[in-house]
Design an enzyme around this catalytic site. Structure first.
Site, mmCIF file in Angstrom:
data_model
loop_
_atom_site.group_PDB
_atom_site.id
_atom_site.type_symbol
_atom_site.label_atom_id
_atom_site.label_comp_id
_atom_site.label_asym_id
_atom_site.label_seq_id
_atom_site.Cartn_x
_atom_site.Cartn_y
_atom_site.Cartn_z
ATOM 1 N N GLU A 142 0.811 -1.222 0.000
ATOM 2 C CA GLU A 142 0.000 0.000 0.000
ATOM 3 C C GLU A 142 0.847 1.276 0.000
ATOM 4 O OE1 GLU A 142 -3.041 -0.383 3.046
ATOM 5 O OE2 GLU A 142 -4.230 -1.599 1.700
ATOM 6 N N GLU A 299 -6.139 -7.942 -1.562
ATOM 7 C CA GLU A 299 -6.733 -8.102 -0.235
ATOM 8 C C GLU A 299 -8.225 -7.886 -0.413
ATOM 9 O OE1 GLU A 299 -4.939 -5.641 2.760
ATOM 10 O OE2 GLU A 299 -2.922 -6.062 2.039
HETATM 11 C C1 GLA Z 1 -4.393 -2.989 4.382
HETATM 12 C C2 GLA Z 1 -3.016 -3.589 4.525
HETATM 13 C C3 GLA Z 1 -3.019 -4.876 5.277
HETATM 14 C C4 GLA Z 1 -3.897 -4.741 6.473
HETATM 15 C C5 GLA Z 1 -5.283 -4.426 6.018
HETATM 16 C C6 GLA Z 1 -6.321 -4.424 7.106
HETATM 17 O O1 GLA Z 1 -5.082 -3.306 3.265
HETATM 18 O O2 GLA Z 1 -2.355 -3.767 3.298
HETATM 19 O O3 GLA Z 1 -1.704 -5.186 5.641
HETATM 20 O O4 GLA Z 1 -3.380 -3.755 7.294
HETATM 21 O O5 GLA Z 1 -5.253 -3.152 5.443
HETATM 22 O O6 GLA Z 1 -6.180 -3.384 7.964
#
Ligand code: GLA
Ligand code: ZN
Length: 656
Positions: A142, A299
């Protein structure tokens, strides 16, 4: 279609690995993402690498045919590295180094960090280069356009400005620094835009800072991806992106990478405001539009979210499956669920995975297993894509500039893109959300809301499109700023005046108060936030204000320009206006409409050039029934149907 899970073997006792992986495969999981935060386990001390544990996990995956996405763990340097080299820690807006102990503290401009980041990447790639189970690589996690303010970043920003403008004098000129004695007499006076109050920064400085932080991010991604590619020229490389505070320029971020991946957390609590209803599909279309290719979800929502914030409600029955299938409907080829099992430790222990802490299969697991089965029946969708007649243009620079300077109460750039997206969605149209630089000639209709910061090549792209016969819609706050984010001494919408055949004689930033407009058919609509008072030169009024001191002045215009048509919507309305406008635009551009879709039902089509597959997703908490014009074969239930009965969040996919 592929379903996967995110898995953190380093967070579990190794005795669980085998049974976890066995259960994943029995459930129908095909891929697993591993490793993106595990630097301290992979390099426990400087230069001493330990891949033994990861070898074992990957061996277990290989033994059952699970594909592995390996995360390069650069977002989490180990604490020994921060301790030895505090200069790699980011500095906040207050000029102080931030406190380590969470994640993502590194400065991506730091040469020492880069050296270590490249070293761990290279070690990993060399170690796994011959491993056929590793199907893709994820860089970091991210990534944002990080606003680090350390001396390294400041120095690089100053050189970046010098490279761009030449001298301090030219920087002063570009930023208009005669305001408030802001003139630099030396480079050392240039600071990131962090003075207090933040909202009073020079917008020109802010935009260049945004460009610089993006450039920093992009050269970081480039270096890490080159490190991978030197060893593995055919590696499939991505990074998982999302919509965040310091949103990077997605188009540039993914330039260096093979495919887009997205962290997809759709709303568990449905928005009460019906105007927001379709916004999630918009995000998915934007992700597909980044590379104009199918994408992956890296995700995906799996349970109640929360941890640092209060926990959300649990996903309602149907949501785990429905939202994953919705991603397929908008061009995802793989959906990886975050995460296999909920963490027992650490800050995210209440951000739920598919399995709860107990590890006892639950309602969500049952639904997820069903999803895996359905996804495996969707192989006919491999190599299908979404072809759209309609494009909505998304400009990262304009969005950023609006964040720096909100235009009026309630005015929000993305809201307009979503309003148009929702309107076309109501008629079952495929919609691309793409960059303003995209080649537009294949689209029958292009919506370009609020192109606020001028960019010559974009302006030319739009003129070219209309000249060759395209239909374009521009909206309020277009052409307002020059490329530095300064205002322009010209009548609005400056560079677009000729195209829209009208000028703005006055504007009224009405914010949350309301006015009315009346369209050519006499129908009235509420408008708010912004009112451009238009004076046509060659355009005709499509709608006029029906109250206020600009009563009877055009609010929406239509102009024939060379071979095409350019509309201008000078205000912001509720969804009823956009729906009626969309219907008219679709009729005029011969884009087919599905009429009478139940509220909340989203329809998209994927094609391989021969067969077409239509997705019907009931994005609502009420059952929906849809009559089909003829019996069609459902690839979900393997029968022919002439009527679809969809449960809340239910999906059906039929072959046309
Ligand atoms: C993001 C991050 C994950 C986790 C999720 C949930 O998408 O990439 O590592 O922290 O949020 O909080
Ligand atoms: Zn820095």
């Amino acid at each position: 279609m592929i379903i996967g899970v995110d898995y953190y073997p380093e967070q579990w006792d190794s005795s669980l690995w085998e049974q976890d992986i066995r259960l994943m495969v029995q459930t129908g999981v095909k891929i697993v993402r591993i490793g993106e935060f595990a630097w301290s386990r992979l390099e426990p001390s400087d230069g001493a690498f330990d891949f033994g544990w990861l070898d074992e996990v990957i061996r277990l995956c290989s033994s059952v045919g699970l594909g592995v996405i390996l995360g390069v763990p650069t977002s989490c340097p180990p604490l020994w590295l921060y301790e030895a080299h505090p200069e790699i820690i980011q500095v906040g807006a207050d000029g102080k180094r931030i406190q380590t102990g969470i994640r993502g503290h590194r400065c991506i401009n730091s040469p020492v960090f880069m050296e270590h980041a490249k070293r761990i990447t290279l070690e990993m790639v060399r170690h796994y280069s011959g491993n056929r189970s590793v199907i893709a690589w994820q860089i970091d996690n991210e990534l944002e356009a990080y606003p680090c303010c350390c001396d390294e970043c400041k120095g690089k920003f100053r050189s970046w400005l010098t490279d761009k403008y030449g001298s301090v004098g030219e920087i002063n000129q570009a930023f208009g620094n005669s305001v408030w004695s802001g003139e630099y007499s030396s480079l050392t006076q240039i600071e990131p835009p962090n003075a207090y109050p933040k909202a009073w920064q020079n917008p020109a400085l802010c935009l260049d800072w945004y460009r610089f932080t993006n450039d920093s991010l992009i050269s970081y991604i480039k270096e890490i991806s080159l490190t991978i590619r030197r060893e593995l020229p055919r590696a499939m490389i991505t990074t998982n992106t999302w919509f965040c505070q310091d949103m990077p320029d997605f188009y540039r971020v993914f330039d260096e990478l093979n495919f887009v991946s997205y962290d997809n957390y759709p709303p568990i609590k449905l928005p009460e405001d019906p105007e927001e209803f379709y916004s999630h599909a918009f995000h998915l279309d934007l992700m597909r539009g980044i590379k104009e290719q199918n994408f992956w979800v890296m995700e995906q929502l799996s349970g109640p979210t929360g941890s640092w914030a209060p926990m959300s409600p649990a996903p309602k029955p149907g949501m785990i499956m429905g939202y994953a299938l919705q991603a397929f409907a908008h061009g995802a080829d793989a959906v990886v669920h975050f995460r296999w099992r909920t963490a027992l430790f650490g800050a995210e222990m209440h951000w739920h995975g598919i399995l709860d802490h107990s590890n006892v299969p639950n309602r969500r697991f049952t639904e997820f297993s069903e999803l895996c089965k359905i996804a495996s029946r969707m192989n006919v969708l491999d190599n299908t894509r979404i072809v759209s007649d309609i494009a909505i243009l998304y400009s990262p620079e304009s969005e950023y500039a609006f964040r720096v300077q909100p235009q009026s109460e309630g005015f929000w750039y993305l809201e307009q893109l979503k309003a148009f997206h929702a309107a076309f969605t109501a008629f079952g149209a495929n919609i691309d959300v793409v960059s303003p630089d995209t080649e537009l000639s294949d689209y029958k209709l292009v919506i370009a809301p609020s192109l606020y910061v001028n960019n010559r090549s974009v302006t030319e792209n739009l003129y070219r499109y209309v000249i060759k016969g395209g239909t374009l819609v521009l909206t309020a706050r277009s052409g307002v700023k020059d490329e530095h984010n300064n205002c322009i001494m010209d009548t609005l919408p400056t560079v677009f005046k000729e195209l829209i055949g009208a000028e703005i004689s006055e504007y009224d930033p009405i914010g949350n108060s309301e006015h009315m407009i009346r369209d050519f058919a006499g129908k009235e609509y509420v408008c708010r936030e912004w009112c451009d008072v238009l004076q046509p030169t060659t355009a005709k009024a499509y709608a006029e204000y029906s109250d206020g001191f600009y009563r009877c002045c055009p609010a929406v215009t239509m102009n024939r320009y060379c071979g095409g048509v350019a509309y201008y919507v000078g205000t912001i309305c509720n969804s009823d206006f956009y729906e009626s406008f969309a219907a008219n635009l679709m009729t005029q551009t011969s884009i087919p409409k599905l009429k009478g879709l139940p509220k909340g039902v989203e329809v998209t089509t994927r094609t391989n050039g021969k067969d077409e597959y239509i997705f019907f997703f009931n994005n609502s908490d009420k059952p929906a029934s849809i009559g089909l014009p003829k019996a069609m074969y459902s690839i979900i239930s393997s029968v022919g149907k002439d009527k679809l009965e969809l449960e809340p969040f239910g999906m059906d996919v039929v072959r046309k």
